[in-house]
Design a protein around this motif. Structure first.
Motif, short mmCIF file in Angstrom:
data_model
loop_
_atom_site.label_atom_id
_atom_site.label_comp_id
_atom_site.label_asym_id
_atom_site.label_seq_id
_atom_site.Cartn_x
_atom_site.Cartn_y
_atom_site.Cartn_z
N THR A 3 0.85 -1.19 0.00
CA THR A 3 0.00 0.00 0.00
C THR A 3 0.87 1.23 0.00
N TRP A 17 2.81 4.63 1.27
CA TRP A 17 3.40 4.98 2.57
C TRP A 17 2.44 5.91 3.33
N THR A 18 2.40 5.71 4.64
CA THR A 18 1.62 6.62 5.47
C THR A 18 2.35 7.94 5.60
N ARG A 73 3.86 1.05 5.83
CA ARG A 73 2.92 0.60 4.81
C ARG A 73 2.65 -0.88 5.03
#
Length: 1394
Positions: A15, A17-18, A31
């Motif tokens: 997903t 990256w935060t 992630r």
């Protein structure tokens, strides 16, 4: 669907990256990473992680924002605000990030203080005045009124509007204002309102107390409590809020000197947060702090002009614009200077771009016209016209003609609409006039002219050029006619040939020969060959040279009656001449004797007579000593020697003749005479040596011997041994020379009187008729004694006695000059008298038909200078002229001698060229070449008994009365090109007629044509891309770059066509060194290649013909570029400490400034800047940048600070009084209106029902309307709100109707147990999750539909076992399908039993 055995392997998927856990100082972002697999329908599902272990797992965390957090940076303290006692000092504290940039993000709690108290040790003597309490009221009111609004920025911030009026007109009331959270949208430069919670920090107050003064005009009683309450609050403000510096504004200029102003803010002392400025005491506001910034001179920058219009309306065109490098010299004067492109560091913006890149509509494209089908008389030229479409990439697409809607241009046109010059149209030759023997063939000729209309017409024959007689009649020869009773061979043609060899030893003007022999002659001798043919008509005799048919020319005359005359022999005349009279043929070989009495080899290419005769300057003795033969029987060991004969029959006597010419066995007096002859030839004076003449008389003009005598010598030599052959040949040649000389002397003796016969070869005096020298010898011996006479000098005069001819007897005619003598068959002698008087005594000479009389044993010169002709023959007919000459002049008189009274015409064979004289006179028979405007007289002197009548013709047409005819002469006045032609004079009487002609040619001197299109077209065709220039009499010039090529054209016209010679620097161009050139188009074009400094200069073309010369010239100048360091450029500043002067570099071409790009390859001189204008600047207004607009729309205000500053020479800028700047310039405005556009916003309706298409489990779509309107609610077009973020009009919503999913049943049994044809199926349906009932399938379309069939049991069947592989075999048997191979193989067991 078939199953794909090669589906992709499982893979890792991550997903995004935060967000980073920290904005600075180092944080963490993570992630999710999972193992996924893609099925055959392309659907991705999560699987166990062990399936992806064949590749490393991606990291799930990483550090971020590892740079340092912003920090507070305090600058130096300002001076104390007082000069005595206690005051304050300030400093600027900035928040600096890790890049050193002024930014936000620092904690307000850790910010250093910007203000502190300071004490100046100087005591203050004036006591501090205590302000009354009442004095604070006006200040408090003023602070409220002067409050300034905050500016909108790109960060969300609180923007308060102006305070409303006080709620009361007297006493204490309240004021309110609106405080908005707003942000500046940079891309549209518009202000947008945001929710309140989007702005950080405390929201400014929206309400406050206000005091409007005492009510009703009464003086209120002073209430100490109220006053304390009011002023106590003010005192609290004073202690809670204070002014502080917060950095500087952005520099007002990016370069060239600007100012920065310290930003003063009102802060809450406890929270360190910004507060309303009215909360701080205005009187305590720190002083304005300014500092200079960006003092460096502005760098060079690109100035960009506007794009030009597109060069094409479609296809692909080009736009250009001006881009130049400029430098700002003075900001006050806004003065700039243009610099070289290299001084701008940024990449140069494009100066050209493509435009209108779309396809053009189809259109007609005509090609160039082809050459005209005819050169005159009306022709046709064609061209190709195609329907094409110019595409967006610049290419052309050829289309059918129906695609072009416009009318098609013409493909054909008429050309060359001029009449053609007249020309002869000849018919075919008629058949021979006889059936055997000699005859003639004729053909007719008509003069035709092609008109410009394309039709031809017959015109007068005078309009066509003269047609040679041979073009209309020619002889023909068929089989010999046989007479009955006589052998035909007796009547065949016969040529009486003379088998002799002639060797010329001395110069003679003309020699006569009969065919059949060999002649070795000297150059420049005229030769007459006679072909004495019998039993054949003389006009049928033809001549050949070396196998080629001979026709008359200016050099060779083929005369009728079997004669051939060669005028002045030259090397190319050597060869074999053949005379043909029917089947009879005889040859005559002519060889030339060159310098040093050697035979001249026949040239392969024409050479000048001077080259051939160059060797004759040496004496014969040298020739005898040095000449060695290398050919024939005299060369040692040659093939010809061994054969005994020359290889070429025409050259079989060459070696004998060569040895004879160089042999040393001639009699001594003969050798002496040869040496005397060579000496006489080399002497250029007119005086003659009598002794030498006497010796020359013994040498024969031409040695003659029989061919058989030479054949005997060759035969004897061939029988001798080789070692004795050379010695024996010398003996035989010496013996041959003695025989030739002896026979010549014996022939001389037979012509002399007995008393004059000599006893020795040297002492014998020959008769006068042998040579023309006799007249000059007699004149010099019997002339007047030198200087003794005192008679007066006078020009010669010939006495004319016009009387009837004296008939002494029937056989002798004596006449005087001016008479006409008619020869009869019995005339044996004619005596022509010539008496002349003059002093000194004239010398008499005779000429016939313009040529010197050749004296012989039949034509004699008498002692009284009379001319006697013995036994006159037809060849003696002509005009005899007596010339009397002395040092003062000459006189001449003619007499005509005719045969039996036939007409006679005095002719001349000269070619007269006249370019200067106004008049020219010639005898008929000459050729006249003259310029226009000249008077031409053609004399036709005729004789005959009776007198002949003269008739004139032009181009064979009789001339009429308008022409000037006088006593047989024709006068042409002011001749032009229309007078050009062949003029003939015909003399006729009872005995016959005679015609002679003169060709008149009009010369046109070289001159420059008035129309230059032809030469320009020739230049364009020769070098389409080369620079060219035309020469002119005054000179032209062409400037070129080094290494270029150029074309020079020489426009010229004239008749005949002038010959063109090119010169460079006054020398012929063929001798020029280091110059690559080509001469093209018959000299009209000169191409000069690879031009350099040495090849520049003046080129000239010299055009010349017989009418004159013309010189034209042109100069080629080679241009070169170089750098020049000129005067200093303007100072970069008019004052201060930053002014420099840059020495100006200029690119020059021949002292003219050009674009610096031309000097790119030249070494640039090093230059150093020089300081200048280092002095104090005059006072000037300095302005800060405009503040943000007070309102984002609907009309706001921008302000800026305007101060009067003075920049010192040291670079320090100090504030001064405004009056000092007002005297120099008007004060700039400090306020302006802004954001005048309407205030608009997006409005929207409420959301509609959630009844859209299903997009997921429990998810559907709902809509709402979004429209643009003013804040007053007036609807506007959506474009008005395009600068604002548009709210969404669609969103997802929860819907019970979308609670559906796909439901599948179990797979059925496979239809086969093995093979490739087994499949199985299942039921797939969309059902509601709650009711589990089937619903329409489109509700489940948000998810992939599972497969409802698949292949199964894909394994090979055993070959030997015959069994069924499908469960439908019974049906196959019932339907009688076992005969089909595909069913028989799958139902082997069942079909086998059947």
């Amino acid at each position: 669907m078939p199953y794909d055995l090669y589906h992709p392997l499982p893979r890792w998927e991550a997903t995004p990256w935060t967000a980073c856990s920290s904005s600075c100082g180092g944080g963490i972002q993570s992630r999710a990473v999972s193992c996924v697999e893609e099925d055959i329908q392309g659907h991705v599902t999560s699987v166990e992680e062990w399936k992806c272990m064949y590749t490393p797992k991606m990291p799930i965390a990483q550090p971020c924002n590892i740079f340092d957090c912003p920090k507070w940076l305090a600058q130096e303290w300002s001076p104390c605000t007082v000069t005595c006692g206690q005051g304050l000092r300030y400093r600027v504290v900035l928040c600096i990030d890790h890049r050193g940039m002024h930014t936000g993000g620092c904690s307000p709690k850790t910010k250093p203080h910007i203000k502190e108290e300071c004490i100046v040790p100087t005591p203050c003597y004036k006591p501090k005045e205590k302000l009354p309490v009442e004095a604070k009221l006006p200040w408090f009111k003023q602070a409220q009124e002067l409050e300034e609004g905050a500016a909108v920025s790109e960060e969300p911030s609180f923007i308060p509007e102006a305070w409303s009026a006080c709620t009361v007109t007297c006493g204490v009331g309240t004021q309110v204002r609106i405080v908005r959270c707003q942000v500046l949208l940079s891309f549209s430069q518009s202000v947008a309102d945001l929710p309140i919670d989007e702005c950080e920090g405390p929201k400014p107050a929206s309400q406050r107390a206000c005091y409007a003064g005492p009510c009703s005009g009464e003086i209120p009683e002073f209430n100490p409590d109220e006053t304390d309450g009011l002023f106590g609050g003010l005192q609290d403000f004073d202690e809670l809020y204070d002014w502080e510096y917060e950095g500087f504004t952005k520099c007002s200029e990016s370069c060239g000197g600007g100012v920065q102003e310290a930003v003063v803010s009102c802060l809450n002392k406890q929270t360190r947060e910004p507060a309303e400025e009215n909360l701080c005491v205005t009187s305590r506001r720190p002083p304005q702090l300014l500092k200079s910034c960006n003092l460096d001179p502005c760098p060079a920058r690109w100035e960009i002009g506007k794009w030009s219009p597109c060069s094409l309306t479609c296809g692909v065109g080009l736009q250009t614009r001006d881009v130049f490098c400029s430098h700002l010299l003075s900001r006050e004067m806004n003065e700039t200077v243009i610099l070289a492109d290299e001084l701008c560091r940024q990449p140069k913006p494009s100066t050209v771009q493509a435009c209108n890149r779309f396809n053009c509509p189809p259109a007609w494209y005509p090609a160039q016209w082809q050459p005209c089908s005819r050169t005159c008389g009306g022709g046709v030229q064609k061209r190709e016209v195609l329907c094409k479409q110019r595409m967006a990439d610049g290419s052309f697409l050829e289309l059918p003609e129906t695609f072009c809607s416009a009318s098609k241009p013409a493909c054909q046109q008429a050309c060359k609409k001029d009449d053609c010059p007249s020309e002869w149209l000849l018919s075919d030759w008629t058949e021979c006039s006889t059936s055997c023997g000699e005859g003639t063939q004729t053909r007719s000729a008509i003069c035709r002219k092609m008109l410009k209309t394309g039709l031809s017409t017959v015109v007068n024959s005078t309009l066509c050029p003269p047609l040679p007689f041979s073009s209309s009649i020619r002889p023909c020869m068929l089989a010999t006619c046989a007479r009955p009773g006589r052998p035909s061979t007796k009547h065949s043609p016969h040529i009486a040939a003379a088998r002799k060899v002639y060797i010329q030893t001395r110069r003679q003007r003309k020699l006569h020969f009969v065919v059949g022999g060999f002649a070795y002659l000297l150059p420049k001798t005229a030769v007459v060959l006679r072909c004495p043919a019998r039993r054949v008509r003389k006009p049928l005799i033809t001549w050949e040279k070396d196998g080629q048919h001979l026709i008359s020319s200016t050099h060779v005359t083929v005369a009728p009656f079997g004669y051939l005359k060669i005028h002045r022999l030259k090397p190319s005349d050597a060869g074999v001449y053949t005379c043909s009279a029917g089947p009879a043929r005889e040859h005559f070989v002519i060889k030339l004797i060159g310098g040093n009495r050697k035979l001249v080899a026949r040239p392969l290419s024409p050479r000048s007579e001077e080259e051939v005769l160059a060797g004759r300057k040496g004496g014969p003795k040298e020739a005898l000593q040095t000449h060695k033969h290398q050919n024939g029987i005299f060369s040692n060991g040659s093939k010809a020697e061994k054969r005994g004969l020359a290889a070429n029959p025409g050259s079989r006597y060459d070696d004998l003749v060569s040895r004879l010419l160089e042999q040393g066995g001639w009699p001594g007096e003969l050798l002496a005479s040869w040496e005397a002859q060579d000496s006489a030839e080399r002497n250029t004076t007119s005086e003659e040596d009598p002794g030498a003449e006497q010796v020359l008389l013994h040498l024969p003009f031409t040695m003659v011997t029989e061919q058989r005598r030479l054949d005997d010598i060759l035969g004897n030599l061939s029988q001798q041994p080789e070692e004795l052959r050379d010695l024996y040949s010398k003996h035989l040649v010496a013996q041959l020379a003695q025989e030739i000389f002896r026979s010549h002397l014996e022939h001389q003796d037979t012509l002399l009187k007995p008393s004059e016969r000599r006893t020795s070869p040297v002492t014998l005096s020959p008769h006068k008729h042998v040579s023309g020298f006799s007249s000059s010898l007699r004149t010099s011996s019997t002339g007047d004694a030198g200087g003794g006479s005192r008679r007066p000098h006078r020009k010669p005069t010939i006495l004319r006695k016009i009387s009837a001819a004296q008939q002494l007897s029937a056989s002798e005619v004596v006449t005087h000059l001016g008479q006409t003598v008619a020869l009869a068959s019995g005339t044996l002698s004619v005596l022509l008298h010539c008496e002349a008087i003059g002093h000194p005594r004239p010398t008499i000479s005779w000429a016939r038909n313009g040529e010197e009389v050749q004296f012989s044993d039949r034509i004699l010169l008498q002692p009284d200078d009379s001319l006697q002709i013995l036994a006159p023959v037809e060849a003696d007919v002509g005009f005899y002229t007596c010339n009397a000459t002395n040092a003062l002049g000459y006189d001449s008189v003619s007499i005509a001698v005719t045969l039996a009274g036939k007409p006679l015409v005095k002719t001349s064979r000269m070619t007269v060229i006249n370019t200067e004289k106004p008049a020219v006179t010639v005898d008929i028979g000459s050729t006249i070449k003259t310029v226009q405007g000249v008077n031409v007289t053609i004399n036709c002197q005729v004789a005959g008994v009776p007198e002949a009548e003269v008739t004139w013709f032009r181009n064979k047409s009789k001339l009429g009365s308008p022409h000037h005819l006088h006593e047989g002469s024709l006068l042409l006045t002011n001749v032009s090109s229309s007078d050009q032609g062949l003029y003939s004079c015909r003399a006729a009487n009872l005995h016959g007629e005679l015609t002679e002609s003169t060709q008149l040619l009009i010369l046109d001197p070289p001159q420059v044509p008035t129309q230059l299109e032809d030469i320009r077209a020739l230049l364009a065709a020769t070098g389409p891309n080369l620079p060219s220039v035309l020469t002119s009499p005054l000179g032209t010039q062409l400037v070129l770059d080094p290494g270029n090529s150029a074309l020079l054209g020489c426009p010229i016209k004239g008749h005949p066509v002038p010959n063109i010679t090119w010169f460079h620097g006054g020398q012929p161009i063929v001798t020029a060194t280091g110059l690559t050139h080509h001469i093209l188009a018959a000299g009209q074009i000169l191409q000069v290649a690879n031009l350099s400094g040495g090849s520049q200069g003046e080129f000239s073309c010299l055009a010349q013909n017989e009418a004159g010369v013309l010189m034209q010239k042109a100069s080629l100048v080679i241009q070169d570029y170089w750098w020049s360091v000129d005067r200093l450029a303007t100072c970069s500043a008019s004052c201060g400490n930053r002014g420099v002067q840059q020495p100006r570099l200029r690119c020059l071409l021949n002292s003219t400034e050009v674009n610096p790009a031309h000097c790119a390859g030249k070494v640039r001189p090093a230059v150093q800047p020089i300081a200048c204008n280092r002095r104090d600047c005059p006072s000037r207004w300095m302005v800060t940048s405009w503040s943000a607009c007070t309102r984002s729309c609907g009309g706001g205000v921008q302000t800026r600070r305007v101060t009067c500053q003075k920049l010192k020479a040291s670079g320090i800028s100090t504030p001064v009084s405004n009056d000092m700047c007002t005297q120099v310039a008007k004060r700039p405005v400090d306020t302006q209106a802004c954001n005048q556009q309407l205030c608009v916003e997006w409005a929207f309706s409420s959301w509609g029902q959630c009844n859209g298409p299903c997009i997921g489990p429990h998810l559907a779509v709902q809509h709402r309307q979004v429209f643009c309107q003013t804040r007053d609610g007036i609807t506007l077009p959506s474009e008005q709100c395009s600068a604002l973020p548009r709210p969404v009009s669609t969103q997802n919503c929860w819907s019970e109707a979308c609670s559906v999913h796909w439901r599948v049943s179990l797979w059925t049994l496979c239809t086969a147990t093995c093979g490739n044809y087994g499949f199985q199926s299942r039921r797939v349906e969309c059902v509601h999750a709650r009711t589990n009932k089937a619903v329409p399938e489109h509700l489940c379309s948000w998810g992939p539909r599972p497969a409802n069939w698949q292949r199964c049991n894909i394994t090979p069947c055993e070959n030997m076992e015959c069994r069924d592989t499908t469960r439908y075999c019974e049906k196959v048997k019932q339907l009688k399908l076992c005969q089909l191979s595909q069913f028989k193989s799958r139902c082997c067991g069942t079909c086998g039993k059947a």
